[in-house]
Design an enzyme around this catalytic site. Structure first.
Site, short mmCIF file in Angstrom:
data_model
loop_
_atom_site.label_atom_id
_atom_site.label_comp_id
_atom_site.label_asym_id
_atom_site.label_seq_id
_atom_site.Cartn_x
_atom_site.Cartn_y
_atom_site.Cartn_z
N HIS A 51 0.84 -1.20 0.00
CA HIS A 51 0.00 0.00 0.00
C HIS A 51 0.88 1.26 0.00
CE1 HIS A 51 -2.97 2.99 1.13
NE2 HIS A 51 -3.89 2.12 0.76
N GLU A 71 0.52 4.13 1.22
CA GLU A 71 0.68 4.82 2.52
C GLU A 71 1.78 4.15 3.35
OE1 GLU A 71 -2.85 5.32 5.11
OE2 GLU A 71 -1.43 5.07 6.76
N THR A 128 -3.19 3.75 8.50
CA THR A 128 -4.37 4.40 9.08
C THR A 128 -5.68 3.64 8.83
OG1 THR A 128 -4.58 5.74 7.10
CG2 THR A 128 -3.47 6.76 8.96
N SER A 187 -9.79 -0.08 -3.87
CA SER A 187 -9.56 0.80 -2.72
C SER A 187 -9.52 -0.06 -1.46
CB SER A 187 -10.69 1.84 -2.65
OG SER A 187 -10.97 2.16 -1.31
N SER A 188 -8.37 -0.04 -0.77
CA SER A 188 -8.22 -0.98 0.36
C SER A 188 -9.25 -0.71 1.45
CB SER A 188 -6.80 -0.95 0.91
OG SER A 188 -6.63 0.10 1.80
N ASN A 189 -9.57 0.56 1.70
CA ASN A 189 -10.53 0.81 2.80
C ASN A 189 -11.94 0.36 2.41
OD1 ASN A 189 -12.40 3.45 2.61
ND2 ASN A 189 -10.52 3.83 1.46
FE1 F3S Z 1 -6.73 10.76 6.57
FE2 F3S Z 1 -8.11 9.04 7.90
FE3 F3S Z 1 -8.84 9.74 5.56
S1 F3S Z 1 -5.93 9.12 7.76
S2 F3S Z 1 -7.00 10.20 4.48
S3 F3S Z 1 -8.79 11.08 7.35
S4 F3S Z 1 -8.96 7.70 6.38
#
Ligand code: F3S
Length: 293
Positions: A123, A125, A161, A217-219
């Site tokens: 990923h 990030e 995150t 999209s991983s989330n």
């Molecule tokens: Fe930031 Fe949380 Fe979105 S880290 S990019 S507010 S999922």
């Protein structure tokens, strides 16, 4: 038919900020803007930005004196330097929560800590976070990947995150079992936690769940997984066009949630498609009723 939309569905704070920053730059500048990787994991949005002059690049090499936007995932320290060294103007749309992880990883790394990053090694990030400890971090995707034989005096643990909270706890417990002195920083973003909890609660009472967001999209993929654990009939779609109304026509309660990169206009289109069909179903049943009379 009842349609319930999760309160947290759609853009999170960081994604919203990134899209706004690039849109503002497009209005102010005549020149092309380059985004390092897709600004968000949503093809419909990135295609539209491309049409308006924000083009995706995969590498900063060769780009000189341009405008480069770093997306909410952030990038490593070396990439930030390369952008500036090329004389480029930087639009730093790194999410503030991700920036905070960069800062802490960098501080602990300088103090001699071994960094463990709980997350997906591929990923962007995670790659970006690793770039703040000279790419010397160890990425842990599950509890079996925790190193057992190596000796580390000092360990600092952070998380992607968007990591699933349950998995984070499981891996952290394993780390603490082997390295009781490890410093564990729960860097999972609240937006993710809230969205995941709301999805689980909604899926538990829905007959059908519609999860809207990029298939890569991983989330969003994680949201679909959580939803499926509570509601077998979980549909993961990117746009309203992909929604097959036959899949939902027998459902009384339909829950809708959406990933952090899903714009509100796509959510609206999905709801519109459902409610239109709902209205048509109502009309049909009224016609049948009046015919029977
Ligand atoms: Fe930031 Fe949380 Fe979105 S880290 S990019 S507010 S999922």
């Amino acid at each position: 038919m009842e349609i319930i939309l999760a309160k947290s569905a759609g853009y999170c704070f960081g994604v919203n900020q990134a899209v706004e920053m690039v849109e503002e730059a497009l209005l102010k500048n005549e020149e092309a803007i380059y985004t390092l990787g897709p600004l968000i994991h949503n093809r419909q949005v990135t295609d539209e930005l491309d049409r308006r002059g924000a083009h995706i690049i995969s590498d900063v090499e060769g780009i000189k004196n341009g405008i480069i936007a770093v997306r909410s995932h952030g990038v490593g320290e070396d990439i930030m330097s390369a952008i500036k060294d090329g004389g480029n103007r930087l639009i730093d749309a790194t999410c503030p929560y991700v920036k905070k992880i960069h800062k802490r990883v960098n501080e602990y790394h300088k103090k001699g800590y071994q960094i463990f990053i709980i997350g997906d090694a591929d990923h962007p990030e995670v790659i970006g976070i690793n770039g703040w400890c000279n790419y010397e971090g160890i990425i842990l995707g599950n509890k079996n990947s925790v190193p057992r034989t190596a000796k580390y005096d000092k360990i600092c643990v952070v998380a992607q995150t968007t990591m699933n909270l349950g998995v984070f706890h499981e891996i952290s417990q394993e780390i603490l079992r082997i390295y009781p002195e490890a410093v564990i920083l729960n860097t999972i973003c609240n937006a993710t936690k809230t969205r995941q909890e709301e999805t689980a609660a909604l899926a538990a009472k829905a007959d059908c769940m519609v999860v809207i967001g990029g298939l890569h999209s991983s989330n969003t993929v994680k949201l679909a997984e959580i939803s499926r654990a509570h509601c077998k009939k979980t549909l993961h779609i990117e746009t309203a066009a992909e929604l097959d109304l036959n899949d939902i026509k027998t459902c009384d309660i339909i829950g809708i949630t959406a990933g952090a990169s899903t714009p509100h206009w796509i959510i609206k289109e999905v709801i519109n498609k459902m409610t239109k069909s709902f209205e048509e179903m109502l009309k049909d049943s009224e016609m049948e009723a009046s015919y029977e009379e």
